[in-house]
Scaffold this active site. Structure first.
Site, mmCIF file in Angstrom:
data_model
loop_
_atom_site.group_PDB
_atom_site.id
_atom_site.type_symbol
_atom_site.label_atom_id
_atom_site.label_comp_id
_atom_site.label_asym_id
_atom_site.label_seq_id
_atom_site.Cartn_x
_atom_site.Cartn_y
_atom_site.Cartn_z
ATOM 1 N N SER A 68 55.365 -21.444 31.772
ATOM 2 C CA SER A 68 55.826 -22.038 32.926
ATOM 3 C C SER A 68 57.247 -21.936 33.036
ATOM 4 O O SER A 68 57.842 -22.024 32.188
ATOM 5 C CB SER A 68 55.417 -23.490 32.916
ATOM 6 O OG SER A 68 56.060 -24.118 33.956
ATOM 7 N N GLN A 81 55.673 -25.390 26.494
ATOM 8 C CA GLN A 81 56.900 -26.211 25.674
ATOM 9 C C GLN A 81 57.399 -25.442 24.774
ATOM 10 O O GLN A 81 58.834 -25.670 24.360
ATOM 11 C CB GLN A 81 56.497 -27.493 25.503
ATOM 12 C CG GLN A 81 55.990 -28.422 26.370
ATOM 13 C CD GLN A 81 57.058 -29.026 27.202
ATOM 14 O OE1 GLN A 81 58.668 -28.663 26.972
ATOM 15 N NE2 GLN A 81 57.051 -29.626 28.399
ATOM 16 N N THR A 126 49.226 -13.139 48.053
ATOM 17 C CA THR A 126 50.604 -12.341 48.089
ATOM 18 C C THR A 126 51.718 -13.077 47.092
ATOM 19 O O THR A 126 51.664 -14.269 47.058
ATOM 20 C CB THR A 126 51.208 -12.443 49.379
ATOM 21 O OG1 THR A 126 50.245 -11.965 50.210
ATOM 22 C CG2 THR A 126 52.364 -11.736 49.602
ATOM 23 N N HIS A 172 59.504 -23.524 35.234
ATOM 24 C CA HIS A 172 60.549 -24.694 35.396
ATOM 25 C C HIS A 172 60.927 -25.168 34.099
ATOM 26 O O HIS A 172 61.555 -26.273 33.925
ATOM 27 C CB HIS A 172 60.045 -25.693 36.310
ATOM 28 C CG HIS A 172 58.807 -26.603 36.035
ATOM 29 N ND1 HIS A 172 59.106 -27.859 35.651
ATOM 30 C CD2 HIS A 172 57.532 -26.234 35.891
ATOM 31 C CE1 HIS A 172 58.141 -28.255 35.381
ATOM 32 N NE2 HIS A 172 56.985 -27.343 35.402
ATOM 33 N N CYS A 216 53.380 -47.912 31.691
ATOM 34 C CA CYS A 216 53.925 -48.513 33.158
ATOM 35 C C CYS A 216 54.583 -47.146 33.720
ATOM 36 O O CYS A 216 54.363 -46.719 34.850
ATOM 37 C CB CYS A 216 55.005 -49.374 32.649
ATOM 38 S SG CYS A 216 55.720 -50.187 34.187
HETATM 39 C C1 PLP Z 1 52.502 -28.595 27.387
HETATM 40 C C2 PLP Z 1 52.574 -28.479 29.002
HETATM 41 N N1 PLP Z 1 51.411 -27.460 29.555
HETATM 42 C C3 PLP Z 1 51.445 -27.562 30.868
HETATM 43 C C4 PLP Z 1 52.171 -28.287 31.524
HETATM 44 C C5 PLP Z 1 52.175 -27.871 33.070
HETATM 45 O O1 PLP Z 1 53.009 -26.985 33.452
HETATM 46 P P1 PLP Z 1 53.266 -26.730 35.118
HETATM 47 O O2 PLP Z 1 54.131 -28.229 35.347
HETATM 48 O O3 PLP Z 1 54.003 -25.608 35.347
HETATM 49 O O4 PLP Z 1 52.154 -26.922 36.043
HETATM 50 C C6 PLP Z 1 53.336 -29.049 31.120
HETATM 51 C C7 PLP Z 1 54.272 -29.496 32.002
HETATM 52 O O5 PLP Z 1 54.657 -30.660 31.707
HETATM 53 C C8 PLP Z 1 53.411 -28.920 29.601
HETATM 54 O O6 PLP Z 1 54.332 -29.969 29.070
#
Ligand code: PLP
Length: 393
Positions: free
Chosen positions: A199, A179, A238, A201, A327
């Site tokens: 990460s 994050q 790969t 995305h 929820c």
């Molecule tokens: C602090 C944290 N670590 C790990 C992840 C997991 O990452 P990924 O969605 O790329 O597996 C997230 C995703 O929300 C995250 O916020």
């Protein structure tokens, strides 16, 4: 109606530049980087360039980056990779209560196998006390894993001090920086970290791709994905070349944006959002650290309101946010992060998270506050009008 997306900590839209960089890799650039012919060599060039871009965002050397399928795999790699490292005999790992599930769950599995997992508490704003980390370390500790930034409330941990304490005892330090990377400066040249998860995305790159930084001279790790000799024999399979190229481009763009002062713009929007919420919505409460926090993240509660109802009301007005309630998470358990911060359940159930991104504007914040103020008022009026179970009419 213009959509306002305020859930960038869940995921971000892929930037146009990232998409443009990726698309040719599905057509003429389809080669396998391990092949010797021209298609393979061309893919290898793109892989190497991207590795430099990803390393460049965190001040690492390209050879210190291992591509993975995302933040979850990077975290699993760090945890299992150190626990099952050749020759490791230590069985004690120190972590904290507000880690992502991709840390907590692998640690639970290790616990079943006989490892001793120490989950340190956090204070009311979600911070781990570095002194507690120091005091928890023993000669049996093999790893300290503490996240850099929390996804729900944005609180940043003092990973500098925590890492120093680990290193003073010769213990490896991993941080989940999924994050924080691309939102705040992260430079491994000035941070005592051995392993760091990223990460794609979360920073306007594609899903299903991430990286684990493994500092040079870190003892060999167990590899959770065994296969060919890819990634310098550290992670088989790969390579996902289009994903890696998109991730590389996203890292390059994040670095440029951070040097152009875009982070300050995020902070201004976030602070304006909170300032206006405080003015317009009685009983609003900020969760997390007010100063040491991600520039884009605002977690807050709304007394006597229901977070899930607010989320739906906002969604119907084209505004996407998330909640920490039982929820929405689908687990039946309220947010473990807010619970660890000792936020009472009724407040957790009233909570919303706004996580801002590059595409948001200051005028978006005005519309969000107006819509939110209306939704909170309607929700409170409705709950006052609804007789409580067991009350006599
Ligand atoms: C602090 C944290 N670590 C790990 C992840 C997991 O990452 P990924 O969605 O790329 O597996 C997230 C995703 O929300 C995250 O916020």
């Amino acid at each position: 109606m213009r959509k306002i997306y305020l859930d960038h900590n869940a995921t971000t839209p892929v930037s146009q530049e990232v998409l443009d960089a990726m698309l040719p890799l599905f057509k003429e650039g389809f080669g396998n980087p391990s092949s010797v012919h021209s298609e393979g060599r061309a893919a290898r060039v793109r892989l190497d360039e991207s590795r430099e871009q990803v390393a460049g965002l965190i001040g690492a050397k390209p050879s210190e980056m291992v591509f993975t399928s995302g933040g979850s795999e990077s975290n699993n790699f760090a945890v299992f990779g150190t626990a099952f490292a050749p020759g490791n005999k230590k069985r004690h790992i120190v972590t904290c209560e507000v880690e992502h599930a991709a840390i907590l769950n692998p640690l639970k599995q290790l616990e079943v196998m006989g490892f001793h997992i120490e989950r340190l508490p956090v204070d009311s704003v979600g911070r781990v006390d570095p002194e507690r980390v120091k005091n928890a370390l023993t000669e049996k500790t093999l790893l300290v894993t503490i996240q850099h930034a929390n996804s729900e409330v944005g609180t940043l941990q003092d990973i500098g001090r925590i890492g120093e304490y680990a290193h003073q005892k010769g213990i490896l330090f991993h941080t989940d920086a999924v994050q924080s990377v691309g939102k705040v400066p992260v430079d491994v040249r000035n941070l005592p970290v051995d392993l760091l998860s990223m990460s794609s995305h979360k920073i306007y790159g594609p899903k299903g791709i991430g990286a684990l930084f493994i500092r040079r001279r870190t003892p060999a790790l167990f590899s959770p994905v065994c296969g060919g000799g890819q990634e310098n024999k550290r992670r088989g399979g790969t390579e996902n070349v289009p994903g890696i190229v998109g991730f590389g481009k996203a890292c390059q763009l994040a670095k440029e944006r951070m040097t152009r002062g875009e982070v300050e713009r995020l902070i201004e929007m976030r602070d304006q959002l909170w300032g206006r919420i405080e003015q317009s919505v009685a009983g609003a409460e900020l969760f997390g650290c007010s100063d040491n926090r991600l520039p884009n993240t605002l977690g807050c509660g709304f007394e006597s309101a229901d977070g899930d109802t607010l989320l739906i009301a906002l969604d119907m007005e084209g505004i996407s946010v998330s909640t920490g309630s039982a929820c929405s998470s689908g687990t039946g358990m309220p947010s473990p992060v807010l619970s660890a911060m000792r936020v009472p359940v009724e407040k957790i159930n009233s909570s919303l998270r706004f996580s801002l991104g590059w595409g948001n504007t200051l005028s978006d914040m005005d519309r969000v506050v107006e819509t939110l103020a209306r939704a909170v008022q309607q929700n409170r009026e409705k709950s006052l009008a609804t007789p409580k179970a067991g009350s006599i009419e």
